[in-house]
Every structure is written in structure tokens, then in C-alpha cells.
Design an enzyme around this catalytic site. Structure first.
Site, PDB file in Angstrom:
ATOM      1  N   ASN A 179      -9.447   2.188   8.100  1.00 50.47           N
ATOM      2  CA  ASN A 179     -10.736   2.343   8.790  1.00 50.47           C
ATOM      3  C   ASN A 179     -10.632   2.158  10.299  1.00 50.47           C
ATOM      4  O   ASN A 179     -11.634   2.255  11.005  1.00 50.47           O
ATOM      5  CB  ASN A 179     -11.785   1.397   8.188  1.00 50.47           C
ATOM      6  CG  ASN A 179     -11.394  -0.062   8.294  1.00 50.47           C
ATOM      7  OD1 ASN A 179     -10.265  -0.388   8.655  1.00 50.47           O
ATOM      8  ND2 ASN A 179     -12.324  -0.946   7.981  1.00 50.47           N
ATOM      9  N   HIS A 228      -4.183   6.292  -1.430  1.00 48.08           N
ATOM     10  CA  HIS A 228      -4.783   6.407  -0.095  1.00 48.08           C
ATOM     11  C   HIS A 228      -3.731   6.730   0.967  1.00 48.08           C
ATOM     12  O   HIS A 228      -4.072   7.148   2.069  1.00 48.08           O
ATOM     13  CB  HIS A 228      -5.492   5.092   0.253  1.00 48.08           C
ATOM     14  CG  HIS A 228      -6.826   5.260   0.921  1.00 48.08           C
ATOM     15  ND1 HIS A 228      -7.493   6.460   1.026  1.00 48.08           N
ATOM     16  CD2 HIS A 228      -7.643   4.340   1.522  1.00 48.08           C
ATOM     17  CE1 HIS A 228      -8.644   6.276   1.658  1.00 48.08           C
ATOM     18  NE2 HIS A 228      -8.755   5.008   1.970  1.00 48.08           N
ATOM     19  N   TYR A 248       0.807  -1.228   0.000  1.00 46.69           N
ATOM     20  CA  TYR A 248       0.000   0.000   0.000  1.00 46.69           C
ATOM     21  C   TYR A 248       0.838   1.276   0.000  1.00 46.69           C
ATOM     22  O   TYR A 248       0.297   2.370  -0.185  1.00 46.69           O
ATOM     23  CB  TYR A 248      -0.913   0.032   1.230  1.00 46.69           C
ATOM     24  CG  TYR A 248      -1.973  -1.037   1.230  1.00 46.69           C
ATOM     25  CD1 TYR A 248      -3.026  -1.002   0.317  1.00 46.69           C
ATOM     26  CD2 TYR A 248      -1.930  -2.088   2.138  1.00 46.69           C
ATOM     27  CE1 TYR A 248      -3.999  -1.989   0.310  1.00 46.69           C
ATOM     28  CE2 TYR A 248      -2.893  -3.079   2.144  1.00 46.69           C
ATOM     29  CZ  TYR A 248      -3.929  -3.023   1.225  1.00 46.69           C
ATOM     30  OH  TYR A 248      -4.893  -3.996   1.218  1.00 46.69           O
TER      31      TYR A 248
END
Length: 196
Positions: free
Chosen positions: A71, A23, A18
Site C-alpha cells: 500500500n 500478491h 511474502y
């Protein structure tokens, strides 16, 4: 009027897969600020993230990149903020922003989560207090809301990435202005910047 910002958070997903995805743009801000100040970020399991500390304009500023998933970011932010008794209005959260194009970054104080799961969880874990500062790093929008999840977890094309990187660099330069001269001056400088 200076701002007493004591914590800069860069929202991200953990892991090498990631690291370069859109993001994680918030984390790039923290990483660049740490690099400029020659500070190493280290894993701190009690804060569920990697942390560091810099001094700028005579102020201590703690740095945090949560290593929870996006999250669950609020768990990390709340753990560090509670330990050091840092109020929500003393926190600046850097995050990726779909509603700004690559090459643009903006400071903001307060507001909702705009559908950003990292902001949503942080607001929730901070007792629904939304009064923290934000640094919104533009990543652009795929044009279709059904494509957003794949878009934010994808890597930007080279030209877009160069624009995002330039905006991150300018935002880091504007951090000193924010801490020393306040939000309005920092906004005036940063909001006039656009990498093409």
C-alpha cells in the site's frame, strides 16, 4: 509502432514470508525478466526497492520491485521515475489480478486501480495519472470479497502456481514484442495464451 517503456515495476510485499504469496505475482515478472537477461537486482535505498537495468531491442529498461509494503508502492515508483524523469506513460506495472484466472496474463494501458492497493498508491503518488501500462497476472478470486485479503496473502496450490508461473513466463516472452512492435501485437500474443 513501438512503445517507449522505460520502467518495469513488479508490485510486491517485502520479506521472505511474502515472497511466494499471490500478491507478489508482479514481482515474479521482474525477477523472471532479470533472470532471462542474466541481470542481478540490487537494493537501492533511495528508490525504496530493488532495481536493475536490461537492454532489449536497443532500449534501456529499468526494473524495480518496491520494498515498501504494497500500500506504499507509489513512494518507490515515484522516487525512481522522478529521478530518471520517466513519465507515467513510460511505465509498465506488473501486478496480481483477482479478475483473471491463474494461467492468464493481460497487458492493458490506463484504467483505475480496481481495488488493488499497490495500484491505488502508485496512481496517487504519480499525481493521479493513470496512463501507465499494466501487466495483469491472473491469480483467480476466492469467490467472496471478504476472503480477498487472506487469499492474496496466501500461497497458491501447486497446480495453480504452475499455471501462474507459465503465464509469467509467457508474459516475459511477450515483453520483447511489446517493446518492439507495440501494445496491440503484444496483446494479441499474450491474450491468446492460457495455461491449464
Amino acid at each position: 509502432m513501438s512503445n517507449n517503456i522505460r520502467l518495469l515495476v513488479g508490485l510486491a510485499n517485502p520479506g521472505a514470508e511474502y515472497a511466494k504469496t499471490r500478491h507478489n505475482a508482479g514481482a515474479w515478472v521482474v525477477q523472471e525478466l532479470a533472470r532471462v537477461h542474466n541481470v542481478s537486482l540490487r537494493e537501492e535505498s533511495k528508490y525504496f526497492g530493488v532495481t536493475g537495468r536490461i537492454t532489449t531491442n536497443g532500449q534501456d529498461l529499468r526494473l524495480l520491485i518496491p520494498t515498501t509494503y504494497m500500500n506504499l508502492s507509489g513512494k518507490s515508483v515515484a522516487a525512481l521515475a522522478n529521478f530518471f524523469q520517466i513519465k507515467p506513460e513510460e511505465i509498465l506495472i506488473a501486478h496480481d489480478e483477482l479478475d483473471l484466472p491463474p494461467g492468464v496474463a493481460k497487458f492493458k494501458k490506463g484504467g483505475g486501480h480496481g481495488g488493488h492497493n499497490g495500484l491505488r498508491d502508485t496512481i496517487s503518488k504519480m499525481g493521479n495519472n493513470k496512463e501507465f501500462y499494466r501487466l495483469r497476472v491472473g491469480i483467480g478470486h476466492p469467490g467472496d470479497k471478504n476472503k480477498v485479503a487472506n487469499f492474496v496473502l496466501g500461497k497458491a496450490p501447486v497446480k495453480e502456481q504452475e499455471c501462474i508461473d507459465a503465464a509469467v513466463d509467457e508474459a516475459v516472452r511477450c515483453m520483447d514484442i511489446l517493446l518492439k512492435d507495440g501494445l496491440n501485437k503484444a496483446q494479441n500474443r499474450l491474450h491468446s495464451f492460457k495455461a491449464e
